[in-house]
Design an enzyme around this catalytic site. Sequence first.
Site, PDB file in Angstrom:
ATOM      1  N   ARG A  53     -22.464 -10.184   9.114  1.00 25.58           N
ATOM      2  CA  ARG A  53     -21.508 -10.875   8.246  1.00 25.58           C
ATOM      3  C   ARG A  53     -20.459  -9.857   7.822  1.00 25.58           C
ATOM      4  O   ARG A  53     -20.552  -8.687   8.169  1.00 25.58           O
ATOM      5  CB  ARG A  53     -22.183 -11.574   7.040  1.00 25.58           C
ATOM      6  CG  ARG A  53     -23.458 -11.005   6.604  1.00 25.58           C
ATOM      7  CD  ARG A  53     -23.483  -9.996   5.501  1.00 25.58           C
ATOM      8  NE  ARG A  53     -22.366  -9.958   4.641  1.00 25.58           N
ATOM      9  CZ  ARG A  53     -21.727  -8.850   4.337  1.00 25.58           C
ATOM     10  NH1 ARG A  53     -22.086  -7.696   4.840  1.00 25.58           N
ATOM     11  NH2 ARG A  53     -20.703  -8.854   3.516  1.00 25.58           N
ATOM     12  N   ARG A  90     -18.253 -19.501  12.116  1.00 25.88           N
ATOM     13  CA  ARG A  90     -17.951 -19.455  10.667  1.00 25.88           C
ATOM     14  C   ARG A  90     -16.449 -19.684  10.505  1.00 25.88           C
ATOM     15  O   ARG A  90     -15.659 -19.144  11.274  1.00 25.88           O
ATOM     16  CB  ARG A  90     -18.363 -18.124  10.029  1.00 25.88           C
ATOM     17  CG  ARG A  90     -19.861 -18.049   9.754  1.00 25.88           C
ATOM     18  CD  ARG A  90     -20.234 -16.883   8.865  1.00 25.88           C
ATOM     19  NE  ARG A  90     -20.010 -17.147   7.452  1.00 25.88           N
ATOM     20  CZ  ARG A  90     -20.106 -16.204   6.501  1.00 25.88           C
ATOM     21  NH1 ARG A  90     -20.392 -14.952   6.831  1.00 25.88           N
ATOM     22  NH2 ARG A  90     -19.904 -16.497   5.242  1.00 25.88           N
ATOM     23  N   GLN A 201     -25.083 -10.306  -1.734  1.00 24.52           N
ATOM     24  CA  GLN A 201     -24.645  -9.231  -0.826  1.00 24.52           C
ATOM     25  C   GLN A 201     -24.371  -7.932  -1.582  1.00 24.52           C
ATOM     26  O   GLN A 201     -24.516  -6.851  -1.014  1.00 24.52           O
ATOM     27  CB  GLN A 201     -23.367  -9.631  -0.069  1.00 24.52           C
ATOM     28  CG  GLN A 201     -23.544 -10.738   0.948  1.00 24.52           C
ATOM     29  CD  GLN A 201     -23.184 -12.076   0.359  1.00 24.52           C
ATOM     30  OE1 GLN A 201     -23.437 -12.358  -0.811  1.00 24.52           O
ATOM     31  NE2 GLN A 201     -22.607 -12.952   1.164  1.00 24.52           N
ATOM     32  N   ASP A 242     -11.584 -11.792   3.528  1.00 25.10           N
ATOM     33  CA  ASP A 242     -11.881 -12.477   4.795  1.00 25.10           C
ATOM     34  C   ASP A 242     -10.623 -12.976   5.476  1.00 25.10           C
ATOM     35  O   ASP A 242     -10.613 -13.257   6.674  1.00 25.10           O
ATOM     36  CB  ASP A 242     -12.835 -13.643   4.542  1.00 25.10           C
ATOM     37  CG  ASP A 242     -14.204 -13.099   4.222  1.00 25.10           C
ATOM     38  OD1 ASP A 242     -14.422 -12.729   3.053  1.00 25.10           O
ATOM     39  OD2 ASP A 242     -15.021 -12.986   5.147  1.00 25.10           O
TER      40      ASP A 242
END
Length: 358
Positions: A53, A90, A201, A242
């Site tokens: 990820r 994703r 995370q 992102d």
Amino acid sequence: MKIEGKEYRTIWFDEKNQVVKIIDQTKLPHQFIIKDLKTVKDAINAIKVMEVRGAPLIGGTAAYGIVLAIMEKNDLSFIKKSSEDLAQSRPTAINLKWAIDRMMKKLSGVNNNELLKVALDEAKAICDEDVKFCENIGLNGLKIIEEIYKKKKDKVNILTHCNAGWLATINWGTATSPIYHAHKKGIPVNVWVDETRPRNQGANLTSYELNEEKIPNTIIADNTGGILMQRGEVDMCIVGTDRTLSTGDVCNKIGTYLKALAAHDNNVPFYVALPSSTIDWDIKDFKDIPIEERNSEELSHVEGLDKNNKVTKVLIYPKKSKAMNLAFDVTPAKYVTGLITEKGVCEASSEGLKSLFK
Ligand code: MRU
């Protein structure tokens, strides 16, 4: 970066066994497991279930996914279908599309007997480039930390959200790279690590990797940043992203926006670190960014070590309650002090980005 003193990247190609190796991040921090990806389906699954990820690492995995597709079936329509399936794995991190487009462009017009070599070289180039870019992000961000240290002459307190660290990239990280560089230069730092519910995370990955590099860090609940800023205990925030629009609006892990608002209210500089592969030059309105909604079980269930040292998952919500799990939010450019890129630091605006990326 090091785990128990040994240098690792987060993804690499094992020539001898002809497989792609990853560190299974769903098992961290309690188990360090290296996993083989043998097929493009393995790569798609690894991205979906978040064994890998973080935007740059998702891109690197997609690039190697195309290599795996060619190894399975050296056939253009299979490779094309695989690239489309990878692109769906994703929705939010733009690096996924960026890496797939770059791979497919490189492969177009290449003879069948050359495809594998060209794809493998390009996937490696994407990963090597990310390492270089993240290292440069660190050197550019280091200057900001140095400035704060020069004025303060005391430990620099840095708050970060989610994991934009070594584990989210191929090496170094984006938000953590300036911190690693500052630590190497002997600047005393303390990192406030947002736990980052629901998948934690921050706690599970950022704190873990900072510990391995012996960097002082403290995990805080996601809502603690505000009071720490009011008390003057945060000198700067650095987060990853992102997808950053050419307008300077920053999409990142859910909760980033609230942290930026608190930073703005308390005059705490709020920086976003990113490689150019995370810039979306097409979308102009942040409302058009696809925001991933993940399974609500990530909220209602928590995994950890039980008293027998066994990893166990438990339900923490009332059985009848509904939950909603949006994975990302957008911080408008006006709350971002600056973007730390591989080419330098710029204002979060189209003028700022254009000054670095012609
Ligand atoms: O859902 P995740 O864990 O993939 O989200 C990761 C983040 O939000 C990171 O901050 C982002 O990808 C930047 S990684 C350098």
